[in-house]
Design a protein around this motif. Structure first.
Motif, PDB file in Angstrom:
ATOM      1  N   GLU A 337       0.828  -1.202   0.000  1.00 48.64           N
ATOM      2  CA  GLU A 337       0.000   0.000   0.000  1.00 48.64           C
ATOM      3  C   GLU A 337       0.863   1.252   0.000  1.00 48.64           C
ATOM      4  OE1 GLU A 337      -3.267   0.474  -0.306  1.00 48.64           O
ATOM      5  OE2 GLU A 337      -3.509  -1.679  -0.636  1.00 48.64           O
ATOM      6  N   GLU A 338       1.939   1.233   0.778  1.00 53.38           N
ATOM      7  CA  GLU A 338       2.847   2.382   0.824  1.00 53.38           C
ATOM      8  C   GLU A 338       3.457   2.641  -0.549  1.00 53.38           C
ATOM      9  OE1 GLU A 338       6.787   3.915   3.314  1.00 53.38           O
ATOM     10  OE2 GLU A 338       6.474   1.768   2.976  1.00 53.38           O
ATOM     11  N   GLU A 339       3.848   1.565  -1.244  1.00 52.90           N
ATOM     12  CA  GLU A 339       4.478   1.707  -2.548  1.00 52.90           C
ATOM     13  C   GLU A 339       3.491   2.151  -3.621  1.00 52.90           C
ATOM     14  OE1 GLU A 339       7.987  -1.629  -1.795  1.00 52.90           O
ATOM     15  OE2 GLU A 339       6.062  -2.229  -2.660  1.00 52.90           O
ATOM     16  N   ARG A 340       2.238   1.703  -3.518  1.00 56.51           N
ATOM     17  CA  ARG A 340       1.224   2.116  -4.491  1.00 56.51           C
ATOM     18  C   ARG A 340       0.873   3.595  -4.355  1.00 56.51           C
ATOM     19  NH1 ARG A 340      -1.038  -3.308  -4.297  1.00 56.51           N
ATOM     20  NH2 ARG A 340      -2.140  -2.843  -2.346  1.00 56.51           N
ATOM     21  N   ALA A 341       1.176   4.181  -3.211  1.00 54.54           N
ATOM     22  CA  ALA A 341       0.886   5.599  -2.989  1.00 54.54           C
ATOM     23  C   ALA A 341       1.976   6.511  -3.545  1.00 54.54           C
ATOM     24  CB  ALA A 341       0.707   5.871  -1.500  1.00 54.54           C
ATOM     25  N   GLN A 342       2.991   5.937  -4.183  1.00 60.35           N
ATOM     26  CA  GLN A 342       4.121   6.697  -4.700  1.00 60.35           C
ATOM     27  C   GLN A 342       4.287   6.435  -6.200  1.00 60.35           C
ATOM     28  OE1 GLN A 342       5.838   8.876  -3.134  1.00 60.35           O
ATOM     29  NE2 GLN A 342       5.699   8.451  -0.943  1.00 60.35           N
ATOM     30  N   PRO A 343       5.069   7.275  -6.911  1.00 60.93           N
ATOM     31  CA  PRO A 343       5.389   6.969  -8.308  1.00 60.93           C
ATOM     32  C   PRO A 343       6.057   5.604  -8.426  1.00 60.93           C
ATOM     33  CG  PRO A 343       6.024   9.214  -7.769  1.00 60.93           C
ATOM     34  CD  PRO A 343       5.629   8.562  -6.477  1.00 60.93           C
ATOM     35  N   TYR A 344       5.895   4.972  -9.568  1.00 61.36           N
ATOM     36  CA  TYR A 344       6.303   3.585  -9.752  1.00 61.36           C
ATOM     37  C   TYR A 344       7.764   3.333  -9.366  1.00 61.36           C
ATOM     38  CZ  TYR A 344       7.393  -0.827 -12.049  1.00 61.36           C
ATOM     39  OH  TYR A 344       7.823  -2.100 -12.303  1.00 61.36           O
ATOM     40  N   LEU A 345       8.680   4.204  -9.775  1.00 58.23           N
ATOM     41  CA  LEU A 345      10.103   3.956  -9.550  1.00 58.23           C
ATOM     42  C   LEU A 345      10.549   4.235  -8.115  1.00 58.23           C
ATOM     43  CD1 LEU A 345      11.669   5.355 -12.848  1.00 58.23           C
ATOM     44  CD2 LEU A 345      11.555   2.960 -12.145  1.00 58.23           C
ATOM     45  N   TRP A 346       9.675   4.801  -7.312  1.00 59.97           N
ATOM     46  CA  TRP A 346      10.048   5.181  -5.939  1.00 59.97           C
ATOM     47  C   TRP A 346      10.587   3.993  -5.150  1.00 59.97           C
ATOM     48  CZ3 TRP A 346       7.754   3.714  -1.154  1.00 59.97           C
ATOM     49  CH2 TRP A 346       8.115   4.489  -0.058  1.00 59.97           C
ATOM     50  N   ARG A 347       9.934   2.841  -5.243  1.00 61.67           N
ATOM     51  CA  ARG A 347      10.352   1.711  -4.408  1.00 61.67           C
ATOM     52  C   ARG A 347      11.696   1.140  -4.841  1.00 61.67           C
ATOM     53  NH1 ARG A 347       7.126  -3.807  -5.497  1.00 61.67           N
ATOM     54  NH2 ARG A 347       6.592  -3.611  -7.694  1.00 61.67           N
ATOM     55  N   PHE A 348      12.135   1.462  -6.061  1.00 59.13           N
ATOM     56  CA  PHE A 348      13.452   1.002  -6.508  1.00 59.13           C
ATOM     57  C   PHE A 348      14.538   2.016  -6.160  1.00 59.13           C
ATOM     58  CE2 PHE A 348      10.132  -0.654  -9.353  1.00 59.13           C
ATOM     59  CZ  PHE A 348      10.214  -1.988  -8.982  1.00 59.13           C
ATOM     60  N   TRP A 349      14.210   3.299  -6.247  1.00 55.69           N
ATOM     61  CA  TRP A 349      15.158   4.323  -5.821  1.00 55.69           C
ATOM     62  C   TRP A 349      15.551   4.123  -4.356  1.00 55.69           C
ATOM     63  CZ3 TRP A 349      18.363   7.725  -7.788  1.00 55.69           C
ATOM     64  CH2 TRP A 349      18.163   8.206  -9.081  1.00 55.69           C
ATOM     65  N   ARG A 350      14.620   3.637  -3.541  1.00 56.31           N
ATOM     66  CA  ARG A 350      14.907   3.439  -2.116  1.00 56.31           C
ATOM     67  C   ARG A 350      16.077   2.491  -1.896  1.00 56.31           C
ATOM     68  NH1 ARG A 350       9.516   1.286   0.513  1.00 56.31           N
ATOM     69  NH2 ARG A 350      10.483   1.870   2.469  1.00 56.31           N
ATOM     70  N   HIS A 351      16.280   1.585  -2.829  1.00 53.72           N
ATOM     71  CA  HIS A 351      17.280   0.536  -2.639  1.00 53.72           C
ATOM     72  C   HIS A 351      18.567   0.768  -3.440  1.00 53.72           C
ATOM     73  CE1 HIS A 351      14.315  -1.680  -0.414  1.00 53.72           C
ATOM     74  NE2 HIS A 351      13.489  -1.706  -1.434  1.00 53.72           N
ATOM     75  N   VAL A 352      18.729   1.948  -4.011  1.00 55.35           N
ATOM     76  CA  VAL A 352      19.967   2.242  -4.733  1.00 55.35           C
ATOM     77  C   VAL A 352      21.131   2.200  -3.739  1.00 55.35           C
ATOM     78  CG1 VAL A 352      21.251   4.025  -5.969  1.00 55.35           C
ATOM     79  CG2 VAL A 352      18.856   3.582  -6.552  1.00 55.35           C
ATOM     80  N   PRO A 353      22.162   1.434  -4.022  1.00 49.09           N
ATOM     81  CA  PRO A 353      23.255   1.286  -3.045  1.00 49.09           C
ATOM     82  C   PRO A 353      24.163   2.505  -2.990  1.00 49.09           C
ATOM     83  CG  PRO A 353      23.788   0.095  -5.061  1.00 49.09           C
ATOM     84  CD  PRO A 353      22.379   0.617  -5.232  1.00 49.09           C
ATOM     85  N   ALA A 354      24.798   2.673  -1.843  1.00 51.47           N
ATOM     86  CA  ALA A 354      25.837   3.699  -1.704  1.00 51.47           C
ATOM     87  C   ALA A 354      27.114   3.200  -2.383  1.00 51.47           C
ATOM     88  CB  ALA A 354      26.100   3.972  -0.226  1.00 51.47           C
TER      89      ALA A 354
END
Length: 495
Positions: A337-354
């Motif tokens: 539900e949290e991810e559906r409330a955001q633009p599609y790529l948001w949940r992948f940007w969250r996991h971009v590594p340092a």
């Protein structure tokens, strides 16, 4: 562009108080409907001359509306955590969800204008950055976001008078910093750059509004009315399901169905040869990750493929060569539900590594042009425009030192059937097989079409697809490791 904002616009107190009473009621009603619909977020970009009333106006918006549904974000100098990732990461992770209003101070425009004023970027890089911003904002708009951008303006004379007034008032002098006086010295350069940026980045889906900042009542009413009018139109459009898809028709390649058919799925490795090559490639990978040049990079591995193609086994052979503290495996399933409330790529940007980090995606952002396309979980407009958004996303990662390696593990229908039956018969493998897997087999040809389009449109020089013949798991695992090593060696050789 800024001439009209430098005129002495003003509103008398009585007119202001009457207007505010009506405006507040209407804004609260619109905000309530926005929350109830929860179909799109609102993003306000706050920029302009220091002392032009940006903070005061946002404070008033919080007073006029329900502050619990307003998310104010201030982006100061990037933290060490943010510096270790691509610049957009810090903005993506703080986007407002659907139904809420996000207000961004110190956003990507502020970063660009300051860098240009300080001479840290040249005009060609400024042009490139503006093109990138327009693409990002179009993507956010296509995902449903209402984007409003405000430039609060003061003439040079108004700015200096404003600073002197604040300096002479003990109750307000704390608001002035050394940077405010410094900005006054480079005023002409900032305004020249701002005019160019506003012209190039004001689009119908993300317009700029120049606000005269000298009179507090005038600027507050101006912003409030613009926000109200925009909200009411957007809410009405959503009620009537009006959308602007911003997409072009898909053009099929002449030999579209030939790409996967051309793979030689009979390729295989014997056990002894497999052990020898696997160990050699794992040692090679371990050395490359420990190379001091990798400290300037990060690694993203994308694993896609047919059900039962061996993605999990290939991932395990990769991680056997790595320090567990250095990598993260992200399995992608249906969005929350949290991810559906955001633009599609948001949940992948969250996991971009340092930098020095590794993220392994078991399924990925390509779900939009694969399972979501085939199963009808998104509209044609959504998956059609996703090709360009994905290419922009991967280009942004690559430009900032993230090495992206993508795999499609391919097997034929007979091999898949055999593996499904094996999973059903072996107790510790039964969790791997579901009714959905069997249903997906019925849409095999549709998935082939989707994969062909995906590879055709998103295999770029920066992030090419590697098609892996996976009927033989041993061959597939070695090819995956060898491809990762070659990509790392190529990237490190450029340093």
């Amino acid at each position: 562009m800024f001439e009209s904002a430098e005129i002495g616009h003003s509103v008398d107190k009585e007119t202001y108080e009457q207007a505010v009473a009506t405006l507040r009621e209407a804004l609260l009603a619109a905000q309530f409907e926005l929350r109830e619909q929860a179909r799109f977020p609102v993003i306000l970009m706050i920029n302009g001359i220091e002392g032009a009333g940006k903070g005061e106006t946002v404070k008033l918006l919080n007073e006029w509306m329900d502050p619990r549904q307003i998310q104010v974000e201030g982006f100061l100098l990037p933290t060490d955590e943010e510096l270790a990732r691509p610049p957009q990461w810090r903005y993506w992770r703080r986007l407002p969800p659907k139904g809420k209003i996000g207000i961004f101070f110190g956003n990507w425009y502020s970063e660009l204008l300051v860098a240009r004023a300080q001479g840290r970027i040249k005009k060609d890089r400024l042009e490139q950055a503006m093109e990138e911003i327009v693409r990002v904002e179009r993507m956010l708009s296509d995902e449903g976001a209402l984007i409003l951008k405000f430039w609060f303006h003061l003439s040079k004379k108004q700015l200096k008078r404003r600073l002197r007034e604040l300096a002479d008032d003990p109750r307000q002098s704390w608001q002035i910093s050394v940077l405010d006086w410094a900005q006054a010295k480079v005023y002409d350069k900032i305004v020249e750059t701002a005019e160019l940026v506003l012209r190039r980045t004001s689009q119908d889906f993300a317009p700029w509004y120049v606000i005269a900042g000298a009179d507090p009542r005038y600027r507050s009413l101006s912003v409030g009315r613009i926000l109200l009018d925009s909200l009411q139109v957007a809410l009405k459009n959503r009620r009537h399901h009006r959308v602007n898809p911003h997409c072009a028709p898909l053009v099929s390649s002449i030999d579209q169905r030939g790409l996967l058919d051309s793979l030689d799925l009979s390729l295989s490795l014997g056990k002894d040869e497999y052990r020898e090559q696997l160990l050699a490639e794992q040692i090679r990978l371990n050395g490359l990750i420990r190379d001091k040049r990798f400290r300037r990079h990060a690694l993203v591995l994308v694993f896609e493929g047919n059900d039962a193609a061996g993605k999990g086994g290939a991932i395990r052979r990769v991680t056997e060569a790595l320090d567990p503290r250095q990598y993260r495996i992200v399995p992608i399933a249906a969005p929350t539900e949290e991810e559906r409330a955001q633009p599609y790529l948001w949940r992948f940007w969250r996991h971009v590594p340092a930098r020095r980090g590794i993220t392994i995606f078991d399924r990925s952002w390509y779900g939009r042009v694969l399972v979501e396309r085939v199963e009808g979980f998104c509209s044609e407009a959504d998956w059609m425009r996703a090709y360009g958004e994905i290419n922009d996303f991967e280009e942004h990662l690559q430009r900032h030192g993230v090495i992206v390696v993508k795999f499609w593990l391919a097997i034929d229908k007979d091999t898949q059937y055999q593996r499904f039956k094996e999973r059903e018969s072996v107790p510790f493998k039964r969790y791997k097989i579901t009714d959905e897997d069997w249903r997906n087999r019925e849409k095999w040809d549709l998935y082939v079409d989707a994969v062909e389009d995906m590879v055709d449109r998103t295999s770029t020089a920066l992030a090419p697809w590697t098609l892996v013949e996976a009927n033989d798991k041993r061959h597939a695992r070695v090819k995956v490791l060898r491809t990762i090593n070659e990509a790392l060696e190529k990237a490190l050789a450029r340093d």
